[in-house]
Design a protein around this motif. Structure first.
Motif, short mmCIF file in Angstrom:
data_model
loop_
_atom_site.label_atom_id
_atom_site.label_comp_id
_atom_site.label_asym_id
_atom_site.label_seq_id
_atom_site.Cartn_x
_atom_site.Cartn_y
_atom_site.Cartn_z
N LEU A 1 -11.21 -7.21 -13.57
CA LEU A 1 -11.50 -7.46 -12.08
C LEU A 1 -13.00 -8.21 -12.00
CD1 LEU A 1 -10.59 -4.24 -10.32
CD2 LEU A 1 -9.38 -6.39 -10.07
N GLY B 1 -10.09 -15.56 -3.41
CA GLY B 1 -9.79 -15.29 -4.81
C GLY B 1 -11.04 -15.61 -5.78
N ASP C 1 -12.16 -10.60 -6.91
CA ASP C 1 -10.75 -9.90 -6.53
C ASP C 1 -11.13 -8.85 -5.62
OD1 ASP C 1 -9.21 -11.07 -8.71
OD2 ASP C 1 -10.42 -10.33 -10.30
N ALA D 1 -10.27 -6.19 -0.84
CA ALA D 1 -9.69 -6.85 -1.89
C ALA D 1 -8.80 -8.03 -1.42
CB ALA D 1 -8.72 -5.74 -2.46
N ASN D 2 -8.37 -9.03 -2.35
CA ASN D 2 -7.92 -10.13 -2.24
C ASN D 2 -6.26 -9.55 -2.15
OD1 ASN D 2 -5.81 -12.30 -3.74
ND2 ASN D 2 -7.69 -13.15 -2.85
N LEU E 1 -3.65 -9.69 -5.75
CA LEU E 1 -3.93 -9.22 -6.88
C LEU E 1 -2.53 -9.03 -7.91
CD1 LEU E 1 -6.34 -6.34 -6.37
CD2 LEU E 1 -7.03 -8.62 -6.80
N LYS F 1 -4.61 -6.43 -12.61
CA LYS F 1 -5.67 -6.16 -11.69
C LYS F 1 -5.57 -4.86 -10.94
CE LYS F 1 -7.45 -10.95 -11.97
NZ LYS F 1 -7.94 -11.90 -11.29
N LYS F 2 -4.31 -4.71 -10.32
CA LYS F 2 -4.01 -3.51 -9.46
C LYS F 2 -4.06 -2.03 -10.42
CE LYS F 2 -0.94 -5.77 -6.20
NZ LYS F 2 0.51 -5.65 -5.58
#
Length: 283
Positions: free
Chosen positions: A2, A60, A63, A183-184, A187, A191-192
């Motif tokens: 991340l 982006g 993240d 957050a973007n 993801l 990344k989550k």
């Protein structure tokens, strides 16, 4: 991995670094380093200006971002709020010269207002039907009335000392602000998963704030009354002592009610009260 966008300097930077440190995420923030990777957690920190963070997350480039709510609301970028972090609290307020009488929001009709937050201010004025002339400036907004650039200002207020030193008074609080984790929207699963672990650590740190671990020796004859006083996480821990009529009681207390409860515990016969700080708390 991340990538987290963080303010490069200032109060928000300091409190963000403290939070990451308490979550055992090591960051070596060397001078002039734009991007720093953690050696013990799959994140890298991107240091930016605070007003660039919402866009970097929305597009982006990063993240996640830790940014003031004021900047998030001003930029209106397409990023989602994941968590309110509860630090770097301040407010966005209208202020005017202290020696002028304030008669209400209508006072600003036709007035010049200097600000670094024209979007938030413009929306507020439209909602209240006030037609003011908004001057967007950066830097020391508070000096604008004193040099004749504006009749009033709309700016961040923390303690209010800057207003006082510039002979201004706060007359309307438009919004309150604190640090946000944003957050973007796109993801991926990997990344989550890292984000979930990060949130788990942050929650453990935040839950422990203003909490104290308390141990005491208590007479068994007063045990029911003592337990009734203790607002622990679930219930206090009670263990026997070598002295038959006494036991040891362990619990967690909120600091805001700490002294009131301690006094009552002493009145019930509790002795040897030991108070310890809590670094992390998993609930």
């Amino acid at each position: 991995m991340l990538r987290i966008a963080v303010q490069a300097k200032g109060r928000l930077y300091e409190e963000t670094m403290e939070l990451l440190s308490e979550a055992d995420i090591k960051i070596s923030a060397m001078k002039r380093s734009l991007l720093v990777q953690s050696p013990n957690f799959p994140v890298e920190i991107l240091f930016l200006r605070d007003d660039d963070i919402p866009q970097s997350v929305a597009t982006g480039v990063a993240d996640l971002g830790i940014v003031g709510e004021n900047e998030y609301m001003e930029k209106r970028e397409d990023a989602v709020v994941v968590k309110r972090l509860g630090f770097s609290k301040c407010r966005l307020s209208l202020a005017m010269p202290k020696d002028i009488e304030y008669t209400g929001i209508g006072w600003f009709e036709g007035k010049k207002i200097a600000t670094s937050y024209p979007v938030i201010l413009s929306n507020y004025m439209k909602e209240h039907g006030v037609n003011a002339e908004i001057h967007e400036i950066t830097g020391s907004v508070e000096i604008a009335p004193g040099i004749g650039l504006a009749d009033a200002i709309f700016d961040i207020v923390s303690s209010g000392s800057t207003l006082v030193s510039n002979r201004l008074k706060e007359v309307e609080v438009i919004m309150k602000s604190e640090a946000l984790l944003i957050a973007n929207k796109n993801l991926n699963a990997e990344k989550k998963e890292i984000l979930d672990e990060l949130l788990f650590r942050i929650d453990a740190v935040k839950t422990a704030e203003d909490k104290k671990y308390v141990l005491m020796n208590a007479p068994k004859s007063a045990l029911d009354s003592i337990i009734a006083l203790l607002p622990g996480m679930k219930s206090p821990t009670v263990m026997p002592l070598a002295q038959e009529d006494w036991c040891s009681v362990h619990t967690v207390l909120d600091e805001k009610c700490f002294w009131e409860i301690i006094g009552k515990l002493k009145a019930l016969g509790a002795q040897g009260i030991l108070v310890l700080p809590i670094e992390k708390m998993i609930v």
